[in-house]
Write an enzyme that holds these catalytic residues in place. Structure first.
Site, PDB file in Angstrom:
ATOM      1  N   PHE A  82       0.788  -1.069  -0.129  1.00  0.00           N
ATOM      2  CA  PHE A  82      -0.005  -0.052  -0.030  1.00  0.00           C
ATOM      3  C   PHE A  82       1.064   1.191  -0.082  1.00  0.00           C
ATOM      4  CE2 PHE A  82      -2.695   3.173   2.584  1.00  0.00           C
ATOM      5  CZ  PHE A  82      -3.846   2.945   1.889  1.00  0.00           C
ATOM      6  N   LEU A  96       0.924   4.950  -0.003  1.00  0.00           N
ATOM      7  CA  LEU A  96       0.336   6.032   0.193  1.00  0.00           C
ATOM      8  C   LEU A  96       1.544   6.839   1.009  1.00  0.00           C
ATOM      9  CD1 LEU A  96      -2.108   7.945   0.440  1.00  0.00           C
ATOM     10  CD2 LEU A  96      -2.739   6.695   2.771  1.00  0.00           C
ATOM     11  N   THR A  97       1.957   6.750   2.072  1.00  0.00           N
ATOM     12  CA  THR A  97       2.781   7.384   2.934  1.00  0.00           C
ATOM     13  C   THR A  97       3.941   8.127   2.084  1.00  0.00           C
ATOM     14  OG1 THR A  97       2.282   6.327   5.030  1.00  0.00           O
ATOM     15  CG2 THR A  97       4.211   7.619   4.970  1.00  0.00           C
ATOM     16  N   GLU A  98       4.327   9.392   2.572  1.00  0.00           N
ATOM     17  CA  GLU A  98       5.475   9.987   1.798  1.00  0.00           C
ATOM     18  C   GLU A  98       6.144  10.621   2.736  1.00  0.00           C
ATOM     19  OE1 GLU A  98       3.378  10.788  -2.425  1.00  0.00           O
ATOM     20  OE2 GLU A  98       4.261  12.469  -1.248  1.00  0.00           O
ATOM     21  N   ALA A 138       4.117  13.627   3.726  1.00  0.00           N
ATOM     22  CA  ALA A 138       2.489  13.173   3.715  1.00  0.00           C
ATOM     23  C   ALA A 138       2.292  11.999   4.143  1.00  0.00           C
ATOM     24  CB  ALA A 138       2.092  13.229   2.159  1.00  0.00           C
ATOM     25  N   GLY A 197      10.653  -6.488  36.308  1.00  0.00           N
ATOM     26  CA  GLY A 197      11.899  -5.633  36.773  1.00  0.00           C
ATOM     27  C   GLY A 197      12.909  -5.943  35.870  1.00  0.00           C
ATOM     28  N   GLU A 242      -1.036   3.357  10.231  1.00  0.00           N
ATOM     29  CA  GLU A 242      -2.473   3.491   9.947  1.00  0.00           C
ATOM     30  C   GLU A 242      -3.290   4.427  10.492  1.00  0.00           C
ATOM     31  OE1 GLU A 242      -4.677  -0.292   9.040  1.00  0.00           O
ATOM     32  OE2 GLU A 242      -2.792  -1.211   8.743  1.00  0.00           O
ATOM     33  N   SER A 294      -2.365   8.175  16.893  1.00  0.00           N
ATOM     34  CA  SER A 294      -3.440   8.424  17.898  1.00  0.00           C
ATOM     35  C   SER A 294      -3.981   9.865  17.699  1.00  0.00           C
ATOM     36  CB  SER A 294      -2.876   8.157  19.370  1.00  0.00           C
ATOM     37  OG  SER A 294      -2.614   6.840  19.597  1.00  0.00           O
TER      38      SER A 294
END
Length: 385
Positions: free
Chosen positions: A120, A122-124, A127, A340, A364, A367
């Protein structure tokens, strides 16, 4: 899928995960690679197509059924799920939700079988959560399209047979408009890949940059055909909503494993001649994590029912992804605390899961993006005043 068949699928996956994958988690983490035998087993079990319709060779799980499957997959390293996550999720859903019938018939059966792996794109660099600044372009040249740009942090790009590339087809459109999606097969001249990213966690999940230098694809590569022109972001939004619900369920599965590790350690680790489980402050940490796990599980199952019914396909998935990704981070932190010093040592499961869990609050949709979506769905136009 009927209840009996679903039970069989979940039982088979649970056995496979716990008997075959859990014992080699540290090997996967150290080598940053899933063994070929595990990949083959996942294909044989139909995991590459669990969310793809049965008519195209997949299992056709509903979101409610998919959530239960994700609970089982979340018990082990998230690298396992990432093998086939893009086929079922954000990449495969591009075709399911926006592809033409010809594109679905050509690609979905091969995605479902694992013959083909999809990514997929999309991410740049500039962007990510906000695609309004997406810079990759696609221009017409006769009957072809020519793509230029780059993508970042693309899961499975180095093993992908096809990349769903999002590009701006209308340079005059503002914001999220004027974006389309293209099917770009691996090996297409001009499409190259960067080195494997060296990440904090989730070893065995490969991500890398994708470079597009005058990549020429035919008109048929436009997802949805002419109907898909300039509506790529709407397709992406639908795919991401599905993915957010799935990631929420995966986080619940991981939280279940972390609770298990914390409980077992507290029962056997002794201080002062007695197990630390007898200390009320340890009990408080365990109780908080058990409660968080219950809350996340109940939330995503309710959200999944609404998603399947079509009554909430936006706000619910965002709320579930927001809560569950934050929740598993809290549970992982408490698990390290219960362990611990041992919890800070490589080779201890909770240390690895602590690193793995951090990414869920980012990909994706961060938050913070989920907060914006949830608020805007509730406030409507008033949120944009």
């Amino acid at each position: 899928m009927d209840a009996a068949d679903l039970t069989d699928v979940l039982s088979a996956v649970r056995t496979f995960v716990r008997a075959e994958v859990v014992p080699i988690e540290e090997q996967i983490d150290a080598n940053d690679e899933i063994p070929a035998s595990v990949i083959a087993a996942c294909k044989d079990m139909g995991l590459y197509g669990f969310a793809i319709p049965e008519s195209y060779g997949g299992l056709g799980l509903t979101m409610h059924e998919e959530a239960q499957l994700a609970f089982e997959l979340g018990w082990t390293t998230p690298a396992l799920r990432s093998l086939f996550g893009t086929n079922n999720g954000i990449a495969g859903q591009v075709l399911i939700k926006g592809g033409s019938e010809e594109q679905k018939a050509s690609w979905l059966p091969r995605l479902a079988s694992g013959e083909v792996t999809a990514s997929f794109g999309l991410t740049e660099a500039d962007a990510g959560s906000d695609p309004s600044t997406l810079a990759t372009t696609a221009r017409r040249d006769g009957s072809d399209w020519v793509l230029n740009g780059s993508k970042r942090y693309i899961t499975n790009a180095l093993v992908a047979d096809v990349v769903m590339v999002f590009a701006r087809t209308n340079p005059d459109a503002v914001g999220n408009r004027g974006i389309s999606t293209f099917l770009v097969p691996a090996g297409t001249p001009g499409m190259t890949f960067g080195a494997r990213d060296h990440k904090m966690g989730q070893m065995g999940t490969w991500t890398s940059d994708v470079y597009l230098d005058d990549v020429r694809v035919p008109a048929e590569a436009l997802v949805g055909g002419e109907d898909g022109l300039d509506v790529g972001f709407q397709i992406a939004a639908k795919c991401l909503a599905h993915g957010r619900a799935h990631i929420a369920a995966l986080c619940v599965g991981m939280a279940g494993r972390l609770v298990h590790e914390s409980v077992e350690f507290a029962k056997t680790r002794e201080q002062g001649g007695k197990p630390i489980a007898s200390f009320q402050l340890i009990q408080g940490l365990i109780a908080d994590s058990v409660t968080d796990h219950y809350a996340g599980r109940a939330l995503i199952l309710d959200v999944a029912r609404a998603y399947d019914a079509g009554t909430d396909t936006v706000q619910g998935p965002s709320a579930a992804k927001y809560f569950c990704s934050e929740m598993v981070g809290r549970v992982a932190d408490r698990a390290v605390q219960v362990h611990g010093g041992a919890g800070y040592i490589r080779g201890v499961a909770v240390e690895r899961f602590y690193r793995d869990a951090r990414l869920f609050r980012i990909y994706e949709g961060t938050s913070q993006i989920q907060q914006v979506i949830i608020a805007r769905q509730s406030l409507g136009k008033a949120a944009r005043a």
